[in-house]
Design a protein around this motif. Structure first.
Motif, PDB file in Angstrom:
ATOM      1  N   PHE A 124       1.028  -1.124  -0.060  1.00  0.00           N
ATOM      2  CA  PHE A 124      -0.005   0.006   0.014  1.00  0.00           C
ATOM      3  C   PHE A 124       1.025   1.453   0.111  1.00  0.00           C
ATOM      4  O   PHE A 124       1.526   1.368   0.661  1.00  0.00           O
ATOM      5  N   ASN A 125       0.727   1.868  -0.993  1.00  0.00           N
ATOM      6  CA  ASN A 125       1.500   3.327  -0.976  1.00  0.00           C
ATOM      7  C   ASN A 125       0.479   4.654  -0.990  1.00  0.00           C
ATOM      8  O   ASN A 125       1.057   5.619  -1.713  1.00  0.00           O
ATOM      9  N   SER A 126      -0.488   4.334  -0.434  1.00  0.00           N
ATOM     10  CA  SER A 126      -1.703   5.667  -0.344  1.00  0.00           C
ATOM     11  C   SER A 126      -1.788   6.180  -1.774  1.00  0.00           C
ATOM     12  O   SER A 126      -1.782   7.444  -1.845  1.00  0.00           O
ATOM     13  N   TRP A 127      -2.209   5.364  -2.583  1.00  0.00           N
ATOM     14  CA  TRP A 127      -2.784   5.667  -3.995  1.00  0.00           C
ATOM     15  C   TRP A 127      -1.691   6.528  -4.780  1.00  0.00           C
ATOM     16  O   TRP A 127      -2.083   7.652  -5.254  1.00  0.00           O
ATOM     17  N   GLY A 128      -0.547   6.188  -4.755  1.00  0.00           N
ATOM     18  CA  GLY A 128       0.581   6.650  -5.326  1.00  0.00           C
ATOM     19  C   GLY A 128       1.140   7.717  -4.631  1.00  0.00           C
ATOM     20  O   GLY A 128       1.596   8.767  -5.071  1.00  0.00           O
ATOM     21  N   GLU A 129       1.402   7.391  -3.342  1.00  0.00           N
ATOM     22  CA  GLU A 129       2.148   8.236  -2.405  1.00  0.00           C
ATOM     23  C   GLU A 129       1.831   9.757  -2.277  1.00  0.00           C
ATOM     24  O   GLU A 129       2.310  10.739  -1.898  1.00  0.00           O
ATOM     25  N   LYS A 130       0.287   9.894  -2.035  1.00  0.00           N
ATOM     26  CA  LYS A 130      -0.714  11.035  -1.891  1.00  0.00           C
ATOM     27  C   LYS A 130      -0.240  11.470  -0.515  1.00  0.00           C
ATOM     28  O   LYS A 130      -0.594  12.761  -0.370  1.00  0.00           O
ATOM     29  N   PHE A 131      -0.583  10.657   0.354  1.00  0.00           N
ATOM     30  CA  PHE A 131      -0.482  10.931   1.783  1.00  0.00           C
ATOM     31  C   PHE A 131       0.395   9.975   2.485  1.00  0.00           C
ATOM     32  O   PHE A 131       1.138   9.161   1.989  1.00  0.00           O
ATOM     33  N   GLU A 132       0.426  10.136   3.941  1.00  0.00           N
ATOM     34  CA  GLU A 132       1.212   9.116   4.645  1.00  0.00           C
ATOM     35  C   GLU A 132       0.646   7.925   4.723  1.00  0.00           C
ATOM     36  O   GLU A 132      -0.547   7.675   4.736  1.00  0.00           O
ATOM     37  N   TRP A 133       1.577   6.769   4.540  1.00  0.00           N
ATOM     38  CA  TRP A 133       1.115   5.484   4.517  1.00  0.00           C
ATOM     39  C   TRP A 133       1.863   4.200   5.297  1.00  0.00           C
ATOM     40  O   TRP A 133       1.416   3.285   5.258  1.00  0.00           O
ATOM     41  N   HIS A 151       0.070 -16.157   5.132  1.00  0.00           N
ATOM     42  CA  HIS A 151      -0.483 -15.293   3.983  1.00  0.00           C
ATOM     43  C   HIS A 151       0.911 -14.849   3.049  1.00  0.00           C
ATOM     44  O   HIS A 151       1.851 -15.244   3.397  1.00  0.00           O
ATOM     45  N   TRP A 152       0.662 -14.339   1.830  1.00  0.00           N
ATOM     46  CA  TRP A 152       1.477 -14.114   0.906  1.00  0.00           C
ATOM     47  C   TRP A 152       1.896 -12.603   0.821  1.00  0.00           C
ATOM     48  O   TRP A 152       0.892 -11.699   0.815  1.00  0.00           O
ATOM     49  N   ASP A 153       3.044 -12.271   0.967  1.00  0.00           N
ATOM     50  CA  ASP A 153       3.814 -10.864   1.138  1.00  0.00           C
ATOM     51  C   ASP A 153       3.987 -10.698  -0.342  1.00  0.00           C
ATOM     52  O   ASP A 153       5.001 -11.086  -0.870  1.00  0.00           O
ATOM     53  N   LEU A 154       3.528  -9.523  -0.748  1.00  0.00           N
ATOM     54  CA  LEU A 154       3.800  -9.100  -2.182  1.00  0.00           C
ATOM     55  C   LEU A 154       4.570  -7.737  -2.435  1.00  0.00           C
ATOM     56  O   LEU A 154       3.920  -6.983  -1.457  1.00  0.00           O
ATOM     57  N   SER A 155       5.127  -7.428  -3.324  1.00  0.00           N
ATOM     58  CA  SER A 155       5.804  -6.200  -3.582  1.00  0.00           C
ATOM     59  C   SER A 155       4.863  -5.456  -4.326  1.00  0.00           C
ATOM     60  O   SER A 155       5.135  -4.260  -4.560  1.00  0.00           O
ATOM     61  N   THR A 156       4.181  -5.870  -5.087  1.00  0.00           N
ATOM     62  CA  THR A 156       3.031  -5.148  -5.855  1.00  0.00           C
ATOM     63  C   THR A 156       2.055  -4.173  -5.207  1.00  0.00           C
ATOM     64  O   THR A 156       1.677  -4.798  -4.295  1.00  0.00           O
ATOM     65  N   VAL A 157       1.856  -3.076  -5.903  1.00  0.00           N
ATOM     66  CA  VAL A 157       1.057  -2.272  -5.381  1.00  0.00           C
ATOM     67  C   VAL A 157      -0.316  -2.438  -5.776  1.00  0.00           C
ATOM     68  O   VAL A 157      -0.732  -2.751  -6.712  1.00  0.00           O
ATOM     69  N   LEU A 158      -1.505  -2.924  -4.617  1.00  0.00           N
ATOM     70  CA  LEU A 158      -2.917  -3.212  -5.109  1.00  0.00           C
ATOM     71  C   LEU A 158      -3.789  -2.746  -3.967  1.00  0.00           C
ATOM     72  O   LEU A 158      -3.284  -3.117  -2.666  1.00  0.00           O
ATOM     73  N   GLU A 159      -4.555  -1.744  -3.976  1.00  0.00           N
ATOM     74  CA  GLU A 159      -5.762  -1.503  -3.004  1.00  0.00           C
ATOM     75  C   GLU A 159      -7.029  -2.340  -3.161  1.00  0.00           C
ATOM     76  O   GLU A 159      -7.358  -2.497  -4.287  1.00  0.00           O
ATOM     77  N   GLY A 160      -7.490  -2.678  -2.102  1.00  0.00           N
ATOM     78  CA  GLY A 160      -8.650  -3.712  -2.165  1.00  0.00           C
ATOM     79  C   GLY A 160      -9.944  -2.744  -2.630  1.00  0.00           C
ATOM     80  O   GLY A 160     -10.628  -3.519  -3.503  1.00  0.00           O
ATOM     81  N   GLY A 161     -10.040  -1.570  -2.780  1.00  0.00           N
ATOM     82  CA  GLY A 161     -11.134  -1.049  -3.463  1.00  0.00           C
ATOM     83  C   GLY A 161     -10.868  -0.788  -5.111  1.00  0.00           C
ATOM     84  O   GLY A 161     -11.681  -0.522  -5.735  1.00  0.00           O
ATOM     85  N   ALA A 162      -9.768  -1.383  -5.376  1.00  0.00           N
ATOM     86  CA  ALA A 162      -9.382  -1.241  -6.661  1.00  0.00           C
ATOM     87  C   ALA A 162      -9.898  -2.691  -7.465  1.00  0.00           C
ATOM     88  O   ALA A 162      -9.734  -2.338  -8.821  1.00  0.00           O
ATOM     89  N   ILE A 163     -10.490  -3.593  -6.979  1.00  0.00           N
ATOM     90  CA  ILE A 163     -10.873  -4.985  -7.494  1.00  0.00           C
ATOM     91  C   ILE A 163     -12.259  -5.036  -7.009  1.00  0.00           C
ATOM     92  O   ILE A 163     -12.416  -5.145  -5.756  1.00  0.00           O
TER      93      ILE A 163
END
Length: 363
Positions: A124-133, A151-163
């Protein structure tokens, strides 16, 4: 409890997939609002609405509530104990937090046919580093420790609201969000299809172009278009041709009517109005929407804005959820932060905890 990586067998390889939101829940995870600056001095009004949301959900299922400090916990306990439902099933967790949008920074759970539950932990990077995250990005690890869950730890950015998933192998996403250079600039549409297939069990990924005007998430799918069952899609429409959302929502509607599920069947597409009134916030136009509803055990909570279309939206949604109580709750203060009820919740599906110890690799 295992921390699995892309070098380990994927969730799909082990029979896991993301259940739809209407599947049974063990709990809902939420994060209490705490920062008055983030809410432009409106924290009191936001907490009043948020308490109504948390109390309503806790009437139907357990709420796991994250609070970032002593003041937040004291405030939450006071508000949630003072109403008519003083015996609400709410568990409190003291956790460092940046914000409230746990749909996006929380875990995304997956389940197998043995009813075992695990989750995927995306960056999670706050929707493209817009805020603190950075505190919010650690929330899934706290959840894992609390549940003892693999659980699986991934380096890919993905937000739950995006899917948005239908539980039958199909997911909806938007190009305006996933293809932004501030998330995963190296990933193509096919790359996402491969990733979401492996880690969320998605067989068919359907793309819409864009979301609402001035949505700081860059157009999350959960603010515009949602599944209500495997074959039914409800999608936001704007009938005023002078409104900037008119063309984008109209194009989405046309695309959805041409889409098919995994068995080449068309979807049933239902139009959902956007609020009639234009709402302005501290940073310009706000993105109020009725599509940001949350589905739980026996209920659906729908944001309301004191708008002429509030009741019309409830009338559209109620027949789509037979057997569930469709409840409108105020979100006029909450939308000032850019999101609403779905953004503030993350469901933990029913299932037995999978520790991941059966996988012989991992730390």
């Amino acid at each position: 409890m295992k921390h699995l990586t892309p070098h380990d067998p994927s969730p799909r390889a082990l029979g896991f997939a993301m259940p739809p939101e209407w599947a049974g829940h063990a709990a809902t995870w939420m994060s209490w609002p705490a920062d008055d600056d983030l809410w432009f001095g409106q924290l009191e009004a936001v907490r009043t609405e948020y308490a109504q949301l948390a109390a309503t959900i806790a009437r139907f299922e357990r709420v796991e509530l994250l609070v970032r400090d002593e003041e937040s916990e004291r405030d939450a306990r006071r508000r949630l104990a003072s109403g008519p439902d003083s015996s609400l099933d709410i568990q409190f967790h003291r956790v460092p937090l940046d914000d409230v949008w746990i749909r996006d920074n929380g875990p995304i759970f997956v389940r197998n046919e043995q009813n075992e539950l695990a989750f995927t932990n995306w960056k999670f990077n706050s929707w493209g580093e817009k805020f603190e995250w950075k505190n919010d990005d650690r929330v899934p690890e706290y959840v894992a420790a609390q549940l003892g869950m693999g659980h699986w730890d991934l380096s890919t950015v993905l937000e739950g609201g995006a899917i948005e998933v239908n539980g039958d192998g199909v997911a909806l996403v938007t190009r305006s969000c996933l293809l932004t250079p501030t998330r995963n600039p190296h990933l193509s549409e096919q790359d996402y299809a491969t990733l979401l297939g492996a880690y969320l069990g998605i067989d068919k990924l359907l793309w819409l172009d864009g979301g609402l005007e001035n949505d700081h998430t860059d157009g999350h799918i959960d603010t515009i278009t949602r599944f209500t069952d495997p074959q039914t899609i409800v999608t936001s429409v704007e009938h005023d041709p002078a409104d900037a959302n008119h063309a984008v929502m109209g194009h989405n509607l046309k695309q959805l009517r041409e889409m098919q599920d995994g068995q080449q069947r068309p979807f049933r597409v239902v139009e959902l109005p956007l609020p009639a009134l234009r709402l302005e916030g501290e940073e310009g136009r706000l993105p109020p929407t009725y599509a940001n509803f949350y589905i739980g055990n026996g209920f659906v909570v729908v944001p309301q804005y004191g708008d002429p279309n509030d009741q019309r939206a409830l009338d559209v949604l109620t027949p789509l959820f037979p057997g569930r109580e469709v409840i409108g709750l105020p979100s006029r203060a909450i939308i000032g932060g850019g999101g609403s009820f779905h953004c503030m919740t993350q469901q933990q599906p029913e299932g037995t905890v999978w520790s991941g110890e059966e996988v012989g690799v991992g730390a």
